[in-house]
Design a protein around this motif. Sequence first.
Motif, PDB file in Angstrom:
ATOM      1  N   GLN A 266     -40.184   3.454  -1.096  1.00  0.00           N
ATOM      2  CA  GLN A 266     -39.790   4.853  -1.025  1.00  0.00           C
ATOM      3  C   GLN A 266     -39.019   5.145   0.261  1.00  0.00           C
ATOM      4  N   THR A 267     -38.501   4.070   0.870  1.00  0.00           N
ATOM      5  CA  THR A 267     -37.713   4.221   2.098  1.00  0.00           C
ATOM      6  C   THR A 267     -36.247   3.906   1.854  1.00  0.00           C
ATOM      7  N   VAL A 268     -35.968   2.869   1.066  1.00  0.00           N
ATOM      8  CA  VAL A 268     -34.587   2.456   0.794  1.00  0.00           C
ATOM      9  C   VAL A 268     -34.186   2.851  -0.630  1.00  0.00           C
ATOM     10  N   ASP A 269     -32.905   2.700  -0.917  1.00  0.00           N
ATOM     11  CA  ASP A 269     -32.404   3.044  -2.254  1.00  0.00           C
ATOM     12  C   ASP A 269     -32.734   1.966  -3.278  1.00  0.00           C
ATOM     13  N   ALA A 270     -32.735   0.716  -2.826  1.00  0.00           N
ATOM     14  CA  ALA A 270     -33.094  -0.392  -3.713  1.00  0.00           C
ATOM     15  C   ALA A 270     -33.797  -1.451  -2.880  1.00  0.00           C
ATOM     16  N   ILE A 271     -34.742  -2.123  -3.501  1.00  0.00           N
ATOM     17  CA  ILE A 271     -35.500  -3.153  -2.818  1.00  0.00           C
ATOM     18  C   ILE A 271     -35.372  -4.448  -3.606  1.00  0.00           C
ATOM     19  N   SER A 272     -35.149  -5.556  -2.887  1.00  0.00           N
ATOM     20  CA  SER A 272     -34.915  -6.842  -3.549  1.00  0.00           C
ATOM     21  C   SER A 272     -35.965  -7.861  -3.121  1.00  0.00           C
ATOM     22  N   PRO A 273     -37.054  -7.967  -3.886  1.00  0.00           N
ATOM     23  CA  PRO A 273     -38.051  -8.990  -3.568  1.00  0.00           C
ATOM     24  C   PRO A 273     -37.541 -10.374  -3.958  1.00  0.00           C
TER      25      PRO A 273
ATOM     26  N   VAL B 115     -35.563  -1.502  -8.186  1.00  0.00           N
ATOM     27  CA  VAL B 115     -36.031  -2.860  -7.902  1.00  0.00           C
ATOM     28  C   VAL B 115     -35.017  -3.838  -8.472  1.00  0.00           C
ATOM     29  N   ARG B 116     -34.450  -4.642  -7.597  1.00  0.00           N
ATOM     30  CA  ARG B 116     -33.420  -5.613  -7.972  1.00  0.00           C
ATOM     31  C   ARG B 116     -33.807  -6.966  -7.374  1.00  0.00           C
ATOM     32  N   PRO B 117     -34.608  -7.764  -8.075  1.00  0.00           N
ATOM     33  CA  PRO B 117     -35.130  -8.991  -7.497  1.00  0.00           C
ATOM     34  C   PRO B 117     -34.077 -10.085  -7.316  1.00  0.00           C
ATOM     35  N   TRP B 118     -34.299 -10.889  -6.290  1.00  0.00           N
ATOM     36  CA  TRP B 118     -33.534 -12.128  -6.116  1.00  0.00           C
ATOM     37  C   TRP B 118     -34.154 -13.192  -7.015  1.00  0.00           C
ATOM     38  N   LEU B 119     -33.310 -13.883  -7.757  1.00  0.00           N
ATOM     39  CA  LEU B 119     -33.774 -14.958  -8.631  1.00  0.00           C
ATOM     40  C   LEU B 119     -33.225 -16.300  -8.166  1.00  0.00           C
TER      41      LEU B 119
ATOM     42  N   GLU C 293     -33.973  -3.570 -14.864  1.00  0.00           N
ATOM     43  CA  GLU C 293     -32.623  -3.759 -15.385  1.00  0.00           C
ATOM     44  C   GLU C 293     -31.708  -4.561 -14.470  1.00  0.00           C
ATOM     45  N   GLU C 294     -32.058  -4.683 -13.192  1.00  0.00           N
ATOM     46  CA  GLU C 294     -31.146  -5.314 -12.232  1.00  0.00           C
ATOM     47  C   GLU C 294     -31.751  -6.593 -11.673  1.00  0.00           C
ATOM     48  N   TRP C 295     -30.890  -7.504 -11.250  1.00  0.00           N
ATOM     49  CA  TRP C 295     -31.303  -8.757 -10.632  1.00  0.00           C
ATOM     50  C   TRP C 295     -30.090  -9.328  -9.899  1.00  0.00           C
TER      51      TRP C 295
ATOM     52  N   VAL D 197     -25.049   3.190  -0.094  1.00  0.00           N
ATOM     53  CA  VAL D 197     -26.364   2.798  -0.597  1.00  0.00           C
ATOM     54  C   VAL D 197     -27.001   1.823   0.400  1.00  0.00           C
ATOM     55  N   VAL D 198     -28.304   1.962   0.637  1.00  0.00           N
ATOM     56  CA  VAL D 198     -29.006   1.110   1.596  1.00  0.00           C
ATOM     57  C   VAL D 198     -30.130   0.363   0.883  1.00  0.00           C
ATOM     58  N   THR D 199     -30.128  -0.950   1.021  1.00  0.00           N
ATOM     59  CA  THR D 199     -31.134  -1.777   0.352  1.00  0.00           C
ATOM     60  C   THR D 199     -31.734  -2.778   1.337  1.00  0.00           C
ATOM     61  N   ALA D 200     -32.872  -3.359   0.945  1.00  0.00           N
ATOM     62  CA  ALA D 200     -33.558  -4.315   1.817  1.00  0.00           C
ATOM     63  C   ALA D 200     -34.067  -5.498   1.010  1.00  0.00           C
ATOM     64  N   ASP D 201     -33.900  -6.691   1.569  1.00  0.00           N
ATOM     65  CA  ASP D 201     -34.475  -7.906   1.002  1.00  0.00           C
ATOM     66  C   ASP D 201     -35.872  -8.095   1.581  1.00  0.00           C
ATOM     67  N   VAL D 202     -36.828  -8.419   0.730  1.00  0.00           N
ATOM     68  CA  VAL D 202     -38.196  -8.619   1.201  1.00  0.00           C
ATOM     69  C   VAL D 202     -38.785  -9.876   0.567  1.00  0.00           C
ATOM     70  N   PHE D 203     -39.809 -10.426   1.196  1.00  0.00           N
ATOM     71  CA  PHE D 203     -40.523 -11.561   0.621  1.00  0.00           C
ATOM     72  C   PHE D 203     -41.210 -11.128  -0.669  1.00  0.00           C
ATOM     73  N   GLY D 204     -41.100 -11.936  -1.710  1.00  0.00           N
ATOM     74  CA  GLY D 204     -41.824 -11.632  -2.935  1.00  0.00           C
ATOM     75  C   GLY D 204     -43.326 -11.715  -2.743  1.00  0.00           C
ATOM     76  N   THR D 205     -43.762 -12.536  -1.785  1.00  0.00           N
ATOM     77  CA  THR D 205     -45.195 -12.753  -1.593  1.00  0.00           C
ATOM     78  C   THR D 205     -45.905 -11.563  -0.960  1.00  0.00           C
ATOM     79  N   ILE D 206     -45.162 -10.569  -0.464  1.00  0.00           N
ATOM     80  CA  ILE D 206     -45.835  -9.390   0.092  1.00  0.00           C
ATOM     81  C   ILE D 206     -46.437  -8.531  -1.025  1.00  0.00           C
ATOM     82  N   ILE D 207     -45.976  -8.736  -2.254  1.00  0.00           N
ATOM     83  CA  ILE D 207     -46.514  -7.981  -3.377  1.00  0.00           C
ATOM     84  C   ILE D 207     -47.934  -8.471  -3.646  1.00  0.00           C
ATOM     85  N   GLY D 208     -48.904  -7.632  -3.342  1.00  0.00           N
ATOM     86  CA  GLY D 208     -50.300  -7.987  -3.588  1.00  0.00           C
ATOM     87  C   GLY D 208     -50.959  -8.789  -2.489  1.00  0.00           C
TER      88      GLY D 208
END
Length: 259
Positions: A145-152, A199-203, A235-237, A117-128
């Motif tokens: 739509q590029t990775v399997d899971a994205i973690s803002p 979508v699996r956000p970092w908290l 569902e994920e975090w 599985v391939v995932t990427a961490d991204v800045f939350g502030t890029i949303i919007g």
Amino acid sequence: HNIYTIARIVCFKDPILAAAQPELALTKPDGKPVTDANGLAWVNPYRQEVWEYLTELAEMAADLGFDEIQYDYVRFPVGSDADAADYGVDMEAYPKRQAIQDFLSYAGDRLHEKGCVVTADVFGTIIGSETDVQTVGQDYTALGQTVDAISPMVYPSHYANGVFGLKVPDAHPYETVSAAMQGSAEELQEIPEAERAVVRPWLQAFTATWVPGHISYNGTQIREQIQAVYDAGYEEWILWNATNRYSPDGLLAAGEEKQ
């Protein structure tokens, strides 16, 4: 033991690779390296050799048995040094966001062959925020739509005062994460569910003492963020504390049910 293992690999902030292969280091026109606030050097996200290096590292982790590769710092640097960087390409013809997307597609194709599985961490502030997208090269919709899971990284401490209509977002963990996750859903809604990343956000599991008006983060604040994720339909975090010191406060015991 039914433990899901994730190998987190830091990408383009890599002083070790920059020192070992100076030709891959990101530099300014005067030849000096591009560094962050702590003096750590970056490598050039446009260089195919860097992509290959990061892919080979991930393949090694997959061969060791990791279930997932999580790419972090999969972005361009920010700051005055970054603004002066010489990337060696025509950035109007080949924008930052395309380079990040291309790298993750390149690595993903190889890692999927290993069933990883391939995932990427991204800045939350890029949303919007198109400004943040252009600065760091992370396009939330495209990567969704590029990775399997994205973690803002939707840490309340990372939002400026006034964002989401909150005087101090850090002091409002539920409201901040709720607003960020609603924004996530809006940005990804046009992607067919079968093609959409999980979508699996970092908290935030730390107290941001540097933020004026901050509050202490303990079990209550962690639980509020988690509940905001669930209430937004996710569902994920995953929790972050740079010291790697975590408390069970805010987590449910085995057998307890979430709201």
